[in-house]
Design an enzyme around this catalytic site. Structure first.
Site, mmCIF file in Angstrom:
data_model
loop_
_atom_site.group_PDB
_atom_site.id
_atom_site.type_symbol
_atom_site.label_atom_id
_atom_site.label_comp_id
_atom_site.label_asym_id
_atom_site.label_seq_id
_atom_site.Cartn_x
_atom_site.Cartn_y
_atom_site.Cartn_z
ATOM 1 N N LYS A 197 34.722 48.959 68.089
ATOM 2 C CA LYS A 197 33.763 49.508 67.132
ATOM 3 C C LYS A 197 32.350 49.373 67.687
ATOM 4 O O LYS A 197 31.807 48.282 67.762
ATOM 5 C CB LYS A 197 33.890 48.827 65.790
ATOM 6 C CG LYS A 197 33.308 49.692 64.714
ATOM 7 C CD LYS A 197 33.993 49.494 63.404
ATOM 8 C CE LYS A 197 33.581 50.602 62.463
ATOM 9 N NZ LYS A 197 33.738 50.216 61.076
ATOM 10 N N THR B 46 40.510 58.512 60.277
ATOM 11 C CA THR B 46 40.173 57.217 60.848
ATOM 12 C C THR B 46 40.813 57.134 62.221
ATOM 13 O O THR B 46 41.778 57.828 62.507
ATOM 14 C CB THR B 46 40.696 56.081 59.945
ATOM 15 O OG1 THR B 46 40.253 54.837 60.475
ATOM 16 C CG2 THR B 46 42.204 56.075 59.826
ATOM 17 N N TRP C 78 34.164 54.275 65.849
ATOM 18 C CA TRP C 78 35.337 53.853 66.597
ATOM 19 C C TRP C 78 35.386 54.459 67.990
ATOM 20 O O TRP C 78 35.027 55.617 68.191
ATOM 21 C CB TRP C 78 36.605 54.287 65.883
ATOM 22 C CG TRP C 78 36.905 53.558 64.619
ATOM 23 C CD1 TRP C 78 37.017 54.118 63.385
ATOM 24 C CD2 TRP C 78 37.134 52.164 64.453
ATOM 25 N NE1 TRP C 78 37.318 53.142 62.474
ATOM 26 C CE2 TRP C 78 37.394 51.930 63.095
ATOM 27 C CE3 TRP C 78 37.149 51.079 65.341
ATOM 28 C CZ2 TRP C 78 37.668 50.665 62.596
ATOM 29 C CZ3 TRP C 78 37.423 49.827 64.839
ATOM 30 C CH2 TRP C 78 37.669 49.619 63.481
ATOM 31 N N GLU D 228 40.542 53.680 54.931
ATOM 32 C CA GLU D 228 41.752 53.646 54.092
ATOM 33 C C GLU D 228 41.463 53.159 52.670
ATOM 34 O O GLU D 228 42.335 53.197 51.813
ATOM 35 C CB GLU D 228 42.806 52.744 54.734
ATOM 36 C CG GLU D 228 43.528 53.368 55.928
ATOM 37 C CD GLU D 228 42.821 53.128 57.250
ATOM 38 O OE1 GLU D 228 41.610 52.830 57.239
ATOM 39 O OE2 GLU D 228 43.491 53.232 58.294
HETATM 40 P P1 ADP Z 1 33.683 51.662 57.801
HETATM 41 O O1 ADP Z 1 33.054 51.616 59.143
HETATM 42 O O2 ADP Z 1 33.049 52.646 56.913
HETATM 43 O O3 ADP Z 1 33.741 50.298 57.138
HETATM 44 P P2 ADP Z 1 36.164 52.254 59.206
HETATM 45 O O4 ADP Z 1 37.492 52.642 58.672
HETATM 46 O O5 ADP Z 1 35.544 53.100 60.235
HETATM 47 O O6 ADP Z 1 35.219 52.135 57.933
HETATM 48 O O7 ADP Z 1 36.223 50.776 59.770
HETATM 49 C C1 ADP Z 1 36.871 49.739 59.088
HETATM 50 C C2 ADP Z 1 36.916 48.485 59.933
HETATM 51 O O8 ADP Z 1 35.588 48.099 60.296
HETATM 52 C C3 ADP Z 1 37.477 47.295 59.206
HETATM 53 O O9 ADP Z 1 38.886 47.283 59.211
HETATM 54 C C4 ADP Z 1 36.868 46.152 60.012
HETATM 55 O O10 ADP Z 1 37.577 45.932 61.223
HETATM 56 C C5 ADP Z 1 35.497 46.687 60.362
HETATM 57 N N1 ADP Z 1 34.506 46.244 59.366
HETATM 58 C C6 ADP Z 1 34.024 46.928 58.293
HETATM 59 N N2 ADP Z 1 33.105 46.211 57.632
HETATM 60 C C7 ADP Z 1 32.990 45.028 58.283
HETATM 61 C C8 ADP Z 1 32.208 43.846 58.086
HETATM 62 N N3 ADP Z 1 31.332 43.724 57.102
HETATM 63 N N4 ADP Z 1 32.383 42.832 58.969
HETATM 64 C C9 ADP Z 1 33.254 42.925 60.003
HETATM 65 N N5 ADP Z 1 34.009 44.017 60.239
HETATM 66 C C10 ADP Z 1 33.890 45.048 59.399
#
Ligand code: ADP
Length: 551
Positions: free
Chosen positions: A438, A186, A443, A331
């Site tokens: 994001k 991550t 990321w 995580e």
């Molecule tokens: P993924 O993109 O698979 O959810 P990541 O570890 O790359 O996993 O990203 C996690 C982060 O993405 C979260 O901590 C949050 O900031 C953001 N995120 C994930 N899902 C959402 C959602 N439904 N709405 C807003 N932010 C989100």
């Protein structure tokens, strides 16, 4: 007194053996890099995974050995998911959208022994192969016919040759369910990416919970198409949950544009799909411009970034497709909350229901959560007060790979998300405490971008913040304070990034300021900059996620 029931370890291989025995004729359909549509079954997939496990063992893969993949969603990648983890080795899925230097850093940190990759990524692997010190075997995921006649990679192995070199007489080994199964990196909020090492136990428990009716609601009657890549948090666990429930699996390969996805949805009778909002924007754009309808899709799982309310309305009102809004993170492997209405909420006026659905949802069993203030004190679940979201549970990280300090605070993992939780337990993200950006579900590390800007002789201070963007959710915006008397233009600064990062990481714009907001300890207050400039971007980026890796 001990219970007297059988104690079988929760192993990933059991998901595959279940699918083989109970859903052996169920189909797995893949759009291949080769351009065609490939069809197989769980029975054949299981057999080939056993052959592959033996072939990997012959390459020196043992318990705990890391096997890297750089691949699209496809049946060969799925075979690797099961062959690697099932045999006790560790599947490390690498994200091809990262800059070559980051791929090298991550593969090196993980100490990958074998690297398997799709032909799309041959140029990337050729460019980095000589720098991958720990990788002893490179495997192109193709048949003999599609092997390159010339390549810079010495002793490049052919995946299909490896599989066919073995028979399938192989029994999946039994071992401790807490053994490592797979590894995802991550974006680090500071410094380098961080490795999250999942276990068989955490993965199987996540699979159970994610398939529940109030989570992703999966069954043997479903046709599941994960758009979310298998190189991104195990495609939200769908390669595992599809086997657990015996759903037909449709894997889109490199065809992630609206037209290719729609074609596959209709041809294969897809009932449920999953992806980030950006992907759905492309798909909806295609469907709307051509006046098409979804004839089989009943629901879509949207997560990774907040689902815009307008997208929710369009899916549900115009197309009759239920939106399942989910929140998670690497995580958590990744699912934490899912936004499906409770019984009493179904009687509410539609606008109220939509307001609830656009929240990130309630915790699935296995994940506990709380919100805390700056001192760590727990805040009420009133839907109004916001604080940092903390989680703990069966599939929450305990320690990063090779990390020397625990990320936990009193046993809870601080997510870096700022949220409210209402009386019904629905969590809503209101802000992000972490500074990463994001964009299109991927990321972008703000610190890397700032460090590069700071290396420019005219720059005194630089901050990179997430600015809202209509298409990509967020794009990087660079805020710069120049050195006294120094001059530099926006174009010069942006050109300064060329070759140093993946092109789509380049900030969309530069804002020059006379002073930076600083906190008591002299740290830049990025949230102040976000308040000021988050609406700054109007234009589309020149280059965005996905562009560098088209098939
Ligand atoms: P993924 O993109 O698979 O959810 P990541 O570890 O790359 O996993 O990203 C996690 C982060 O993405 C979260 O901590 C949050 O900031 C953001 N995120 C994930 N899902 C959402 C959602 N439904 N709405 C807003 N932010 C989100």
């Amino acid at each position: 007194m001990q219970g007297q029931m059988q104690a079988q370890p929760l192993l990933i291989s059991t998901l595959l053996t279940h699918a083989e025995r109970h859903h052996g004729s169920q189909e797995v359909v893949s759009r291949r890099v080769e351009g065609d549509i490939h069809r197989t079954t769980y029975a054949e997939l299981a057999s080939r995974s056993r052959q592959l496990a033996k072939a990997l063992a012959a390459l020196g893969v043992q318990t705990g050995t890391r096997v890297g993949t750089i691949a699209w969603n496809g049946y060969r990648h799925l075979e690797l998911y099961y062959a690697v983890s099932g045999s006790g080795a560790v599947l490390h899925t690498l994200n091809p959208r990262l800059h070559a230097d980051q791929v090298v850093w991550i593969a090196d940190h993980a100490q990958d022994h074998v690297l398997c990759f799709d032909k799309t990524f041959l140029p990337l692997v050729e460019a980095v192969a000589s720098r991958l010190a720990t990788v002893k075997h490179f495997v192109l995921m193709a048949d003999r016919e599609h092997m390159p006649t010339q390549t810079a990679i010495p002793n490049l192995l052919c995946y299909e040759d490896l599989v066919s070199s073995q028979n399938d007489a192989y029994t999946w080994p039994q071992f401790d369910e807490s053994s490592a199964s797979s590894l995802c990196y991550t974006s680090g909020t500071t410094g380098h990416p961080k490795g999250v090492l999942y276990s068989h136990r955490s993965t199987v428990l996540h699979t159970f919970a994610s398939a529940l009716p109030d989570a992703l609601n999966l069954s043997a009657r479903d046709v599941v198409l994960p758009v979310v890549p298998m190189f991104h948090v195990n495609a939200w666990g769908l390669p595992y949950s599809a086997c657990m429930v015996g759903a037909k699996l449709v894997l889109p390969g490199p065809g992630l544009d609206g037209a290719s996805l729609y074609e596959l949805f209709e041809a294969e009778g897809v009932t449920v799909s999953a992806g980030v909002p950006t992907v759905w924007q492309g798909l909806l754009g295609h469907v709307q411009s051509k006046g098409l309808r979804f004839s089989t899709m009943t629901r879509t799982i949207i997560g990774g970034s907040a689902c815009p309310p307008a997208m929710l309305d369009t899916f549900e009102d115009t197309y009759g497709v239920q939106v399942i809004h989910a929140w998670g993170m690497t995580e958590l492997s990744p699912i934490g909350t899912v936004g499906i209405l409770k019984g009493h909420q179904q009687a509410l006026p539609k606008a109220d229901q939509r307001a609830i659905q656009s929240k990130q949802g309630r915790g699935v069993y296995g994940i506990d959560m709380k919100i805390v203030d700056a001192e760590g004190a727990e805040l009420p679940w009133d839907g109004k007060v916001s604080g940092e979201l903390m989680v703990r549970g069966h599939w929450v990280v305990n320690q990063y790979l090779k990390g020397d300090t625990s990320p936990l605070v009193d046993g809870w993992f601080p997510t870096g998300d700022v949220a409210t939780i209402d009386a019904d337990g629905f969590m809503q993200i209101t802000d992000r405490a972490k500074d990463v950006i994001k964009s299109g579900g991927e990321w972008i590390g703000s610190i890397d971008l700032e460090n590069i800007a700071m290396a420019h002789p005219a720059v005194a201070m630089a901050a990179c913040i997430a600015a809202k963007h209509a298409k990509w959710d967020e794009r990087p915006l660079l805020v710069v304070m120049k050195k006294p008397g120094a001059e530099v233009s926006k174009e010069e600064l942006l050109a300064f990034y060329d070759g140093k990062i993946a092109k789509w990481w380049t900030p969309d714009d530069v804002v020059f300021v006379d002073s930076m907001p600083l906190g008591a300890t002299g740290k830049m207050l990025k949230h102040r900059l976000r308040d000021l400039y988050q609406d700054h971007l109007q234009a589309q980026p020149a280059c965005a996620p996905g562009t560098p890796v088209s098939a």
